[in-house]
Design a protein around this motif. Sequence first.
Motif, PDB file in Angstrom:
ATOM      1  N   HIS A 138       0.863  -1.189   0.000  1.00 15.74           N
ATOM      2  CA  HIS A 138       0.000   0.000   0.000  1.00 15.74           C
ATOM      3  C   HIS A 138       0.895   1.233   0.000  1.00 15.74           C
ATOM      4  CE1 HIS A 138      -3.601  -2.399   0.933  1.00 15.74           C
ATOM      5  NE2 HIS A 138      -2.778  -3.117   1.670  1.00 15.74           N
ATOM      6  N   PRO A 139       0.908   2.009  -1.085  1.00 15.94           N
ATOM      7  CA  PRO A 139       1.804   3.164  -1.155  1.00 15.94           C
ATOM      8  C   PRO A 139       1.463   4.276  -0.168  1.00 15.94           C
ATOM      9  CG  PRO A 139       0.316   3.146  -3.037  1.00 15.94           C
ATOM     10  CD  PRO A 139       0.123   1.840  -2.326  1.00 15.94           C
ATOM     11  N   HIS A 140       0.221   4.326   0.279  1.00  7.34           N
ATOM     12  CA  HIS A 140      -0.197   5.397   1.184  1.00  7.34           C
ATOM     13  C   HIS A 140      -0.789   4.785   2.456  1.00  7.34           C
ATOM     14  CE1 HIS A 140       0.365   8.080  -2.215  1.00  7.34           C
ATOM     15  NE2 HIS A 140      -0.412   7.282  -2.932  1.00  7.34           N
ATOM     16  N   TRP A 141      -0.431   5.372   3.578  1.00 11.16           N
ATOM     17  CA  TRP A 141      -0.968   4.927   4.855  1.00 11.16           C
ATOM     18  C   TRP A 141      -1.763   6.060   5.488  1.00 11.16           C
ATOM     19  CZ3 TRP A 141       3.505   2.150   7.978  1.00 11.16           C
ATOM     20  CH2 TRP A 141       3.967   1.061   7.231  1.00 11.16           C
ATOM     21  N   ALA A 142      -2.804   5.675   6.217  1.00  6.19           N
ATOM     22  CA  ALA A 142      -3.573   6.622   7.022  1.00  6.19           C
ATOM     23  C   ALA A 142      -3.797   5.994   8.387  1.00  6.19           C
ATOM     24  CB  ALA A 142      -4.912   6.945   6.356  1.00  6.19           C
ATOM     25  N   ILE A 143      -3.745   6.797   9.421  1.00  5.42           N
ATOM     26  CA  ILE A 143      -3.966   6.299  10.782  1.00  5.42           C
ATOM     27  C   ILE A 143      -5.173   7.010  11.366  1.00  5.42           C
ATOM     28  CG2 ILE A 143      -3.013   6.070  13.105  1.00  5.42           C
ATOM     29  CD1 ILE A 143      -0.245   5.988  11.918  1.00  5.42           C
ATOM     30  N   ALA A 144      -6.165   6.222  11.777  1.00  7.81           N
ATOM     31  CA  ALA A 144      -7.348   6.759  12.444  1.00  7.81           C
ATOM     32  C   ALA A 144      -7.034   6.866  13.934  1.00  7.81           C
ATOM     33  CB  ALA A 144      -8.544   5.847  12.210  1.00  7.81           C
ATOM     34  N   TRP A 145      -7.055   8.075  14.442  1.00  5.20           N
ATOM     35  CA  TRP A 145      -6.602   8.337  15.811  1.00  5.20           C
ATOM     36  C   TRP A 145      -7.688   9.077  16.581  1.00  5.20           C
ATOM     37  CZ3 TRP A 145      -3.316  13.121  17.100  1.00  5.20           C
ATOM     38  CH2 TRP A 145      -2.932  13.096  18.452  1.00  5.20           C
ATOM     39  N   SER A 146      -8.125   8.483  17.681  1.00  5.49           N
ATOM     40  CA  SER A 146      -9.171   9.092  18.496  1.00  5.49           C
ATOM     41  C   SER A 146      -8.607   9.861  19.678  1.00  5.49           C
ATOM     42  CB  SER A 146     -10.116   8.010  19.029  1.00  5.49           C
ATOM     43  OG  SER A 146      -9.444   7.198  19.991  1.00  5.49           O
ATOM     44  N   GLY A 147      -7.334   9.659  19.976  1.00  5.35           N
ATOM     45  CA  GLY A 147      -6.743  10.269  21.157  1.00  5.35           C
ATOM     46  C   GLY A 147      -6.814   9.383  22.377  1.00  5.35           C
ATOM     47  N   SER A 199      -3.655   5.841  20.417  1.00  6.30           N
ATOM     48  CA  SER A 199      -2.433   6.610  20.673  1.00  6.30           C
ATOM     49  C   SER A 199      -1.220   5.701  20.760  1.00  6.30           C
ATOM     50  CB  SER A 199      -2.581   7.426  21.962  1.00  6.30           C
ATOM     51  OG  SER A 199      -3.580   8.411  21.826  1.00  6.30           O
ATOM     52  N   ALA A 200      -1.394   4.530  21.355  1.00  2.50           N
ATOM     53  CA  ALA A 200      -0.292   3.566  21.376  1.00  2.50           C
ATOM     54  C   ALA A 200       0.044   3.125  19.954  1.00  2.50           C
ATOM     55  CB  ALA A 200      -0.664   2.361  22.237  1.00  2.50           C
ATOM     56  N   THR A 201      -0.970   2.877  19.147  1.00  2.00           N
ATOM     57  CA  THR A 201      -0.751   2.479  17.750  1.00  2.00           C
ATOM     58  C   THR A 201      -0.003   3.555  16.989  1.00  2.00           C
ATOM     59  OG1 THR A 201      -2.799   1.179  17.786  1.00  2.00           O
ATOM     60  CG2 THR A 201      -1.908   1.764  15.620  1.00  2.00           C
ATOM     61  N   LEU A 202      -0.462   4.786  17.095  1.00  2.00           N
ATOM     62  CA  LEU A 202       0.155   5.893  16.376  1.00  2.00           C
ATOM     63  C   LEU A 202       1.615   6.080  16.766  1.00  2.00           C
ATOM     64  CD1 LEU A 202       0.126   8.493  14.650  1.00  2.00           C
ATOM     65  CD2 LEU A 202      -0.838   9.676  16.649  1.00  2.00           C
ATOM     66  N   VAL A 230      -0.288  -1.894  26.634  1.00  2.00           N
ATOM     67  CA  VAL A 230      -0.676  -0.551  26.203  1.00  2.00           C
ATOM     68  C   VAL A 230      -0.243   0.472  27.248  1.00  2.00           C
ATOM     69  CG1 VAL A 230      -2.618   0.970  25.655  1.00  2.00           C
ATOM     70  CG2 VAL A 230      -2.590  -1.377  24.806  1.00  2.00           C
ATOM     71  N   TRP A 231      -0.566   0.194  28.525  1.00  2.00           N
ATOM     72  CA  TRP A 231      -0.156   1.117  29.588  1.00  2.00           C
ATOM     73  C   TRP A 231       1.369   1.203  29.664  1.00  2.00           C
ATOM     74  CZ3 TRP A 231      -4.007   3.873  30.181  1.00  2.00           C
ATOM     75  CH2 TRP A 231      -5.301   3.383  30.397  1.00  2.00           C
ATOM     76  N   GLU A 232       2.045   0.075  29.565  1.00  2.00           N
ATOM     77  CA  GLU A 232       3.508   0.068  29.645  1.00  2.00           C
ATOM     78  C   GLU A 232       4.118   0.934  28.546  1.00  2.00           C
ATOM     79  OE1 GLU A 232       7.302  -1.118  31.113  1.00  2.00           O
ATOM     80  OE2 GLU A 232       5.281  -1.225  31.966  1.00  2.00           O
ATOM     81  N   TRP A 233       3.582   0.812  27.350  1.00  2.00           N
ATOM     82  CA  TRP A 233       4.091   1.618  26.239  1.00  2.00           C
ATOM     83  C   TRP A 233       3.837   3.102  26.473  1.00  2.00           C
ATOM     84  CZ3 TRP A 233       7.326   1.488  22.315  1.00  2.00           C
ATOM     85  CH2 TRP A 233       7.260   2.520  21.354  1.00  2.00           C
ATOM     86  N   LEU A 234       2.602   3.456  26.843  1.00  2.00           N
ATOM     87  CA  LEU A 234       2.241   4.862  26.992  1.00  2.00           C
ATOM     88  C   LEU A 234       2.968   5.537  28.153  1.00  2.00           C
ATOM     89  CD1 LEU A 234      -1.635   4.692  26.447  1.00  2.00           C
ATOM     90  CD2 LEU A 234       0.066   5.526  24.823  1.00  2.00           C
ATOM     91  N   LYS A 235       3.130   4.813  29.272  1.00  2.00           N
ATOM     92  CA  LYS A 235       3.663   5.434  30.477  1.00  2.00           C
ATOM     93  C   LYS A 235       5.179   5.367  30.577  1.00  2.00           C
ATOM     94  CE  LYS A 235       1.106   3.233  33.530  1.00  2.00           C
ATOM     95  NZ  LYS A 235       0.529   2.882  34.840  1.00  2.00           N
TER      96      LYS A 235
END
Length: 410
Positions: free
Chosen positions: A36-45, A50-53, A220-225
Amino acid sequence: MKLEQLDLFADGGRRMQMTESIELTVQSLQAYGSSHPHWAIAWSGGKDSSATLSLIVYLLDVGRIPRPQSLTVFYADTRQELLPLSIAAYQIMDDLAERGIAVEIVMAPLDKRFMVYILGRGVPPPNNNTLRWCTRQIKIDPMQEALSHRLAQLDGNVLMITGVRQGESAIRDRRIEMSCGKDGAECGQGWYQQVLPEAKGLRGRIATLAPLLHWRVCHVWEWLKHWAPQAEFGDWSTVGIADAYGGDEAEEINARTGCTGCSLTDKDMALDNLLAQSQWAYLAPLKQIRPLWRELREPQHRLRKPGLERLKNGTIAKNPQRMGPLTFEARLMALDRILAIQCACNAAALSQGRPVIDLINAEEEARIRELVAAGTWPDGWEGDEPLATILLDVVYQNGAVQPLLFGAEA
């Protein structure tokens, strides 16, 4: 090329470690990103998106995954986020801007924003039974419109990356299908699915991938914090997100967030968790919002259909005499109360040197008053229907009428 996969159930059900979760995410993006030449990330905050982004941008920065021709981040600003989540989102947008990554803030049109739709147009607050309109209108529809517009500007297909996550319980239950893909995806490579939008000739140009589908909530918490805020992993402003979910207690209480004063929950746990933290206690007036939404659903604030109703398609409505929109008096009463709540929070914020809130901005307030002054009603309502507290003869869908026993009015 056959992809090496980690066995989710090896070692007698041993819990997946953080590094293993990240490795599966890398494999997922390596497997499908290059096609896929183009990527888009759907981000809700929120925590998962946020961990994905932040993880994906870090992996791009260090060269672990292929870099697309373009990357666009779509931030869904519903105007209803809890304050620390909104603050963290804009800090992360600054982090992205420093990397030259485009962020498009996606917001519903003025007349369809949550507060304007209720207080200006008179649509009752959403509920879980017959009128759950909020998620679609203030998040999903604007996101789809923004993505369609972006697709029309690009050549080639787009990989839409989401923060969908099923997590540890699905793994323990041996539900391997949670990480199996569709459309030929390998097991364990993340949830990959081709999507065929109907609108604007975009059929077949977009696919979705959920590369954190297998992550446990503790990861998820480990990554974010702890991981993401380090310079080694991108120096991300993600600690504030954990604060919005309950700070250090977020993982233990399996915290979730919703909109400020969400009308769809039995308990406003997200706000309760926030107010339990001393730095956010000044937002306590926000606790008055949810009871206000419940009050507005009561008959004294609404109109009612008086009898059989023929819809635009010629059929008879299944729910004759249903309650409908808010009266003008109810809308203005609620507007005054929301503005008073906002004023109380901001007075405390200024006295304590804390961030102010923005429940209804000047543009939205002006539009609400304009719609009320113009006598605006939702589609299918004229405004001459009786107040919902007026007792009427009961009318059934087949046209049968059951007269009032005493003909009294409330």
